[in-house]
Design a protein around this motif. Structure first.
Motif, PDB file in Angstrom:
ATOM      1  N   SER A   1       0.948  -1.538   0.035  1.00  0.00           N
ATOM      2  CA  SER A   1       0.031  -0.322  -0.142  1.00  0.00           C
ATOM      3  C   SER A   1       0.810   1.328  -0.072  1.00  0.00           C
ATOM      4  N   LEU A   2       0.291   2.264  -0.641  1.00  0.00           N
ATOM      5  CA  LEU A   2       0.734   3.805  -0.147  1.00  0.00           C
ATOM      6  C   LEU A   2       1.086   3.872   1.070  1.00  0.00           C
ATOM      7  N   GLU A   3       0.313   3.475   1.862  1.00  0.00           N
ATOM      8  CA  GLU A   3       1.296   3.987   3.726  1.00  0.00           C
ATOM      9  C   GLU A   3       2.253   3.160   3.823  1.00  0.00           C
ATOM     10  N   ASP A   4       2.408   1.582   3.159  1.00  0.00           N
ATOM     11  CA  ASP A   4       4.144   1.346   3.773  1.00  0.00           C
ATOM     12  C   ASP A   4       5.171   1.392   2.642  1.00  0.00           C
ATOM     13  N   ILE A   5       5.073   2.283   1.835  1.00  0.00           N
ATOM     14  CA  ILE A   5       6.023   3.086   1.536  1.00  0.00           C
ATOM     15  C   ILE A   5       6.413   4.352   1.803  1.00  0.00           C
ATOM     16  N   GLN A   6       5.089   4.913   2.249  1.00  0.00           N
ATOM     17  CA  GLN A   6       5.467   6.913   2.855  1.00  0.00           C
ATOM     18  C   GLN A   6       5.404   5.849   4.189  1.00  0.00           C
TER      19      GLN A   6
END
Length: 316
Positions: free
Chosen positions: A109-114
């Protein structure tokens, strides 16, 4: 160094070298307009520099690539090659990035990347570079877009603004050659003879009214009937659009091909359908994901919970 001097006063019939009387220096025998050249020796510092350069050139010729030949060039005893050095540097760079690239693709997810500053920085840097090389021609260097090319800085998304939506659009394109491309088709109601000119004028008036503008009430009322029969299937009965079909919201102030009444009529008449190429196969998965992260961060990206049911609310 040869220095210009005034006319010599020495005896012109002297059998030996001519000597300039004021300086006591031999002349070279060259004369221009009565001015003779003195035969002064070169400065010692100049000679030293010259001989050092000659020695350096000889050493360079032995150790480094130099003279061209029939089947190549003299490579020198060091076998130095900038081409090979660049290839090695690129291989090292790819190796260093491979771990971060694998980690980026493995992120769910984007949250994991951020949540991973190093990974997010890598994705943003790679995405910015890829955007400049591949996307800026159409969308502008800052992603501001042009008529017919979406502005990527706002929160208006034809096909959805989540990371997965953006990645899908980049990978598969719009009306492209990819078998899974996103596909929609705006009919050319006028050019194809589907509607007469008066109906096009009326439906233009109705769409202009949907966006909150003052209109000819009678024309807009007639246009509402045309809209319901011809346009509501894609844009919705209220004109809010449908992301599943890439149908834009007609109630906001954002217009893909221009927001004047004339531009809207032109779109209804001609039914322009732009094409975004598929980047799958031309860019690797890591680059596509990095591009998606970068575009998402430009200003209007959405989180999965904001995706909704495919209908795009007004102003989004």
């Amino acid at each position: 160094m040869k220095v210009m001097a005034t006319m010599s006063t020495s005896n012109p019939h002297h059998d030996g070298p001519e000597i300039n009387a004021p300086t006591g220096t031999e002349t070279t025998g060259h004369e221009w307009d009565g001015i003779k050249e003195l035969n002064n020796p070169l400065p010692r510092w100049w000679l030293i520099v010259f001989y050092v350069c000659c020695a350096w050139a000889f050493v360079y010729w032995i150790f480094m690539p130099s003279w061209p030949g029939i089947n190549g060039h003299l490579r020198g005893v060091r076998q130095h090659s900038e081409r090979i050095n660049v290839e090695r540097a690129m291989a090292e760079l790819r190796s260093d990035r491979a771990a971060l690239g694998d980690k980026l693709l493995a992120s769910n997810s984007l949250e994991d990347i951020q949540a991973d500053p190093e990974l997010f920085q890598f994705a943003m840097a790679a995405g910015r570079s890829a955007f400049g090389d591949n996307c800026a021609t159409c969308h502008g260097t800052g992603g501001q877009g042009f008529p017919g090319y979406p502005n990527l800085n706002d929160d208006v998304w034809l096909w959805g603004g989540t990371l997965d939506d953006i990645r899908m659009t980049i990978s598969h394109g719009i009306r492209s050659s990819h078998p899974e491309t996103r596909m929609s088709q705006m009919p050319a109601f006028g050019r194809m003879g589907l509607l007469p000119g008066q109906d096009i004028d009326d439906v233009t008036e109705f769409v202009w009214q949907l966006a909150g503008n003052d209109v000819d009430a009678a024309s807009a009322e007639r246009g509402a009937l045309v809209y319901e029969a011809q346009c509501a299937a894609c844009h919705g009965t209220s004109g809010l659009g449908d992301r599943l079909q890439g149908a834009p919201n007609l109630t906001d102030a954002e217009w893909f091909y221009g927001g004047t009444k004339r531009a809207i009529r032109s779109q209804i008449y001609d039914g322009r359908n732009g094409v975004m190429p598929t980047w799958h196969g031309r860019l690797d998965d890591t680059t596509i994901t990095s591009l998606a992260v970068y575009v998402h961060a430009l200003g209007g990206g959405e989180l999965p919970e904001q995706q909704g049911n495919g209908v795009r609310p007004a102003g989004q």
